[in-house]
Each structure stands twice: as C-alpha cells, then as structure tokens.
Write an enzyme that holds these catalytic residues in place. Structure first.
Site, PDB file in Angstrom:
ATOM      1  N   GLY A 171      40.874  47.544   0.961  1.00  0.00           N
ATOM      2  CA  GLY A 171      41.805  47.245   2.041  1.00  0.00           C
ATOM      3  C   GLY A 171      43.204  46.818   1.653  1.00  0.00           C
ATOM      4  N   PRO A 183      38.760  49.117  -3.824  1.00  0.00           N
ATOM      5  CG  PRO A 183      40.166  48.839  -5.670  1.00  0.00           C
ATOM      6  CD  PRO A 183      38.757  48.633  -5.214  1.00  0.00           C
ATOM      7  N   GLY A 184      40.860  51.588  -2.360  1.00  0.00           N
ATOM      8  CA  GLY A 184      41.057  53.036  -2.269  1.00  0.00           C
ATOM      9  C   GLY A 184      42.543  53.349  -2.224  1.00  0.00           C
ATOM     10  NE  ARG A 185      45.899  52.105   3.123  1.00  0.00           N
ATOM     11  CZ  ARG A 185      45.800  52.871   4.204  1.00  0.00           C
ATOM     12  NH1 ARG A 185      46.660  53.854   4.376  1.00  0.00           N
ATOM     13  NH2 ARG A 185      44.875  52.652   5.094  1.00  0.00           N
ATOM     14  NE  ARG A 235      47.185  57.056   6.323  1.00  0.00           N
ATOM     15  CZ  ARG A 235      48.151  56.198   6.514  1.00  0.00           C
ATOM     16  NH1 ARG A 235      49.407  56.516   6.257  1.00  0.00           N
ATOM     17  NH2 ARG A 235      47.873  54.985   6.957  1.00  0.00           N
ATOM     18  CE1 TYR A 265      43.905  56.349  11.478  1.00  0.00           C
ATOM     19  CE2 TYR A 265      45.098  57.294   9.650  1.00  0.00           C
ATOM     20  CZ  TYR A 265      43.908  57.026  10.281  1.00  0.00           C
ATOM     21  OH  TYR A 265      42.731  57.408   9.715  1.00  0.00           O
ATOM     22  CB  CYS A 306      50.349  75.585  17.242  1.00  0.00           C
ATOM     23  SG  CYS A 306      50.985  76.970  16.356  1.00  0.00           S
ATOM     24  CD  GLU A 307      47.993  69.293  18.293  1.00  0.00           C
ATOM     25  OE1 GLU A 307      47.624  68.531  19.169  1.00  0.00           O
ATOM     26  OE2 GLU A 307      47.303  70.193  17.834  1.00  0.00           O
ATOM     27  CE1 TYR A 356      40.962  56.638   3.226  1.00  0.00           C
ATOM     28  CE2 TYR A 356      42.798  55.185   2.714  1.00  0.00           C
ATOM     29  CZ  TYR A 356      41.440  55.417   2.783  1.00  0.00           C
ATOM     30  OH  TYR A 356      40.558  54.440   2.407  1.00  0.00           O
TER      31      TYR A 356
END
Ligand code: LLP
Length: 444
Positions: A259, A302-304, A341, A345, A372-373, A401
């Site tokens: 985190g 830990p990742g991010r 992301r 988010y 296309c958004e 991510y």
C-alpha cells in the site's frame, strides 16, 4: 507523521526514474537510452522499465528492514508481473504475493522458489488452488469459509498439510480512493474480526490438512499516512495474542499487505520507505511489549512502490483538436487500454514532450487516448512544449497497474515492454500480433 529529518529520499518519492535527464540532443534520456531512439527502434506505445530504479527501491526496502531479521519481502505481482520482472525481484531476495493461476504460473516459469509465495484472493477457484498446491506455494491466505473447506479438500488430495494465514478485515480506514481501500469493515476481503474464532475452530477440528501460521491484512493502496500501518500492526498482534491464548496456539506470522504510495504529481508526498519501516518496527516493538509476546515473522507486500516509478510509457502524438473557445485535445496512439487508471480512478500523471525542440513554447493541452470512448483522457490540462504530430510523449510513473490492467479494448494490440539499463535496452514483453489476437477465436 512526516519523514524523520535526514531520512534519505527513496525511489517512491521521485516522479521520474533515477537516471533521467535531457541529453545533448535535447531529448529525454533514461538510463543512458535516448527515448527518441527507443521509439525509432521499438515503436509506440512503449512501456519502458528502468532496471536500476527497480533494483534500487528493492534494495531500499531491504536496507530499511535490515535490523528486523524476521522480515519477508513479498512483491505484489498484481502491480506488474512479467517473467523478467519476477526474475529481477527474486534476484533481489523478494518472494511474491500472487492472486491468480496466471501469476502463479508466471513466477514459477521465472524460476521463483515457490516456498516464497503467498496466494491471496477472495474467490480462488478450485483449479487455481490445485495449481498452487501442485507447484508448492508457501502459504495460502484464506479469505472465507468456503475457501477453507475447498482448500482442505485440495490439500487432502495431495496428501499435504498446507500452511495458511487467515485474511482478516482489521477495521482500519485509510484515505485513498474508495476503490482501493480494503481494510475497512465493509469490505469484500477477509474474515470479519467476529468470524475469526469460528474459522480457527474449523481449522483445528475439521480441516486438518490446513496448518494456520498467522494472520494477514491489507488496508489499501497509494497510502501516504503512516499511523494506519501502526494501527494495523496493532490489530494483527492483538488478534494473534488473543487467538494464541484462547486456542493454545503458537501463531507467529503477520502479513501486513502493501500500500505505500508513490509520487505521481509534485503535490504528492508519500513517506519514504525508511519512514514506513520505522513506523512498522516501532509498532511491532510497542505491541509486543504491550502483549508480552515475541516479535513475529513479518511479511510485507509492496507492489506499486516497487515498480511504479521505474516505469514510463512513450507514445507518439497524432491528431489534435482545438475546441473553439475551449480545450485543445492532443491525441496519442495509446490510452485507456494500456493505462486504464485515469479513466477508472481519475488518476493523474506528469508527462513531457521527450524530443528536444528548438524553442520552448508551453501550451496547456489535454492528452486524449485513441480509444472509442470520450472518457479516454490520459491527462487533463497539462502544460507541454507545443505538442504536434510525430512528437514523443513520455508519461511518468506508469510502471504499476498499467500493463497489469491493460486490455485489448477496440482490438488494439498490447504494447511492448522494454528494460533499459546502462545504455542498453532489451524487450521483456513482445508486442502482440494480429495473429495472436485472433488465435482463440473460433469460426463456426
Ligand atoms: N497485498 C494485497 C493483499 C493487495 O490487495 C494489494 C493491492 C497489495 C498487497 C499491493 O498494494 P500496493 O503496494 O500496490 O499498493 N489497481 C489499483 C490498485 C489496486 C490494489 C489492489 N491490491 C490502482 O491502479 O491504483
């Protein structure tokens, strides 16, 4: 708690990979590689991972915990998992938090010692549990009652006793995006505190192919506060002490999840790895004294903060549109499929035009993706040096991510990923081909 005075800056507090500079041609250079040359050689979009930055943060984590002997670093694969990333982090002594058959398969392929993995997740399938036990994952963090009985059956079929942790919901709220908070009480993850004893009773009486070794929690992601970690450790140790007393057990492992936040924007101020480590160690010390227990074996996931800063994405600028009396949209050849992301988010990123230009003329623009958004906007209102078709845009901090949440939306091929180090670059994930894109389609 702010950083202690004199705490060294750690990689997660930088916006750019460590050896990033403007070279004599005026181009952005990362670890001795000119990004314009990289684009010429490999095309765009291009994920670039800097090996030195990756290894540096891995070493910072180890250094920060070096006086706590009973620590196990478990990189959270979900942030970015490829065989080469696994190999590099394993060579730095890291184990792995894995959450799917695919992640288990990949780390195993990369030659990881499977004893150094923990299988997490709130709805693991029987096939995944079978694969996990066949390949010998070290621990399974059991999330719910159904999984307890499923895993016990699977372990029995292998004639094994599987080590497990119980994933608990510690009831701690941290101030991050609602979608990435996980430790508060109304969460889909883990056993509620009042359900723990029932789970333990089941393990002790019925599920004899499971051996419980400790507790696991994870409170959220992109966290800048430190007190939440202090409190989380407190809950884990309090519960462990209570369980050991009540059931006459000897649990001694706590997994506190991951985190730690990173700096996406100048205004972000995540604590350094050393500060976080100090808070964690202090909490362990204080609570072990309070409960009169031995220091536990600590797992941290830990990742991010491990992969985020080491990664950038390079795009080629294409069309643009000036809305009369409104925004200027500048489109690039990627977007929400290689980095969901921002649209998911509202995540914010810093970017620069990577090719040197004769003069600097800053312009406020909005970077649009190619999908296309209308929500496919990578960066809203950023000052860039007059972006025009053919320019290279470098978006920083995309290591975590991005690729791991990428998709083939609009049947666009997933980009390549390269690793740069000391003026050298190598492909670590090939670009998909159209042939691969249709290979699983069945024509009737
Ligand atoms: N351990 C567990 C059990 C987790 O669920 C997670 C992340 C981690 C460790 C690693 O957390 P980190 O150090 O990376 O913050 N897709 C979102 C993030 C979701 C995180 C999910 N769990 C994003 O792009 O912000």
């Amino acid at each position: 708690m702010p950083d202690m005075p004199n705490t060294p800056v750690t990689v997660n507090q930088n916006i750019r990979p460590l050896n990033t500079k403007i070279n004599e041609k005026g181009n952005l250079e990362i670890s001795g590689c000119d990004t314009v040359d990289l684009v010429e050689k490999y095309g765009t979009p291009l994920y670039v991972m800097d090996e030195v930055t990756l290894r540096t943060i891995a070493r910072e984590y180890k250094e920060a915990f070096k006086d706590y002997k009973k620590v196990n670093m478990m990189y959270a694969s979900k942030a970015l998992m490829t065989a080469q990333i696994a190999k590099i982090l394993h060579s730095e002594g890291f184990g792995f938090d894995v959450v799917s058959g695919g992640e288990i398969y990949t780390v195993n392929k990369a030659g990881v010692n499977m004893e150094m993995t923990t299988f997490n997740g709130n709805n693991k399938t029987t096939d995944e549990l079978l694969l996990a036990l066949e390949l010998g994952v070290g621990r399974v963090s059991v999330d719910n009652f159904l999984e307890l009985s499923l895993l016990n059956e699977v372990a029995k079929s292998f004639d094994k006793v599987q080590k497990v942790l119980l994933r608990i919901t510690p009831g701690i709220e941290c101030h991050t995006h609602e979608y990435i908070q996980t430790g508060h009480l109304d969460s889909k993850f883990g056993f509620d505190l009042v359900q723990i004893d029932e789970a333990i009773e089941l393990i002790l009486k019925e599920f004899t192919n499971l051996e419980i070794t400790g507790l696991h929690a994870h409170i959220g992601s992109q966290i800048f506060e430190t007190k939440v970690y202090y409190d989380e450790i407190g809950v884990l140790l309090r519960e462990m002490k209570r369980i050991n007393d009540k059931f006459d057990l000897n649990l001694n492992e706590i997994n506190m999840g991951g985190g730690l936040g990173i700096t996406y924007m100048e205004s972000d101020c995540p604590p350094s790895v050393y500060t976080i480590a100090d808070v964690i160690k202090k909490s362990i010390k204080d609570h072990c004294e309070m409960y009169d227990i031995d220091e536990p074996v600590l797992f941290i996931e830990p990742g991010r903060s491990i992969v985020g800063t080491a990664g950038v994405t390079l795009y080629t600028v294409g069309s643009s549109k000036q809305v009369p009396n409104g925004r200027k949209y500048v489109a690039v050849d990627g977007g929400m499929a290689d980095n969901p992301r921002p649209s998911m988010y509202g995540a914010k990123y810093e970017a620069v035009i990577a090719n040197g230009k004769k003069e600097e003329k800053m312009q406020k623009v909005t970077i649009a993706g190619r999908f296309c958004e209308s929500g496919d906007i990578l960066i809203k209102d950023i000052e860039l040096n007059s972006p025009e078709a053919g320019d290279v845009l470098c978006v920083f901090n995309t290591g975590a991510y991005g690729y791991s949440m990428s998709s083939n939306y609009n049947r666009v091929l997933k980009p390549k990923m390269i690793l740069v180090n000391n003026s050298q670059s190598d492909i670590i994930v090939k670009r998909e081909t159209y042939e691969q894109l249709v290979q699983n389609d069945c024509l009737l």
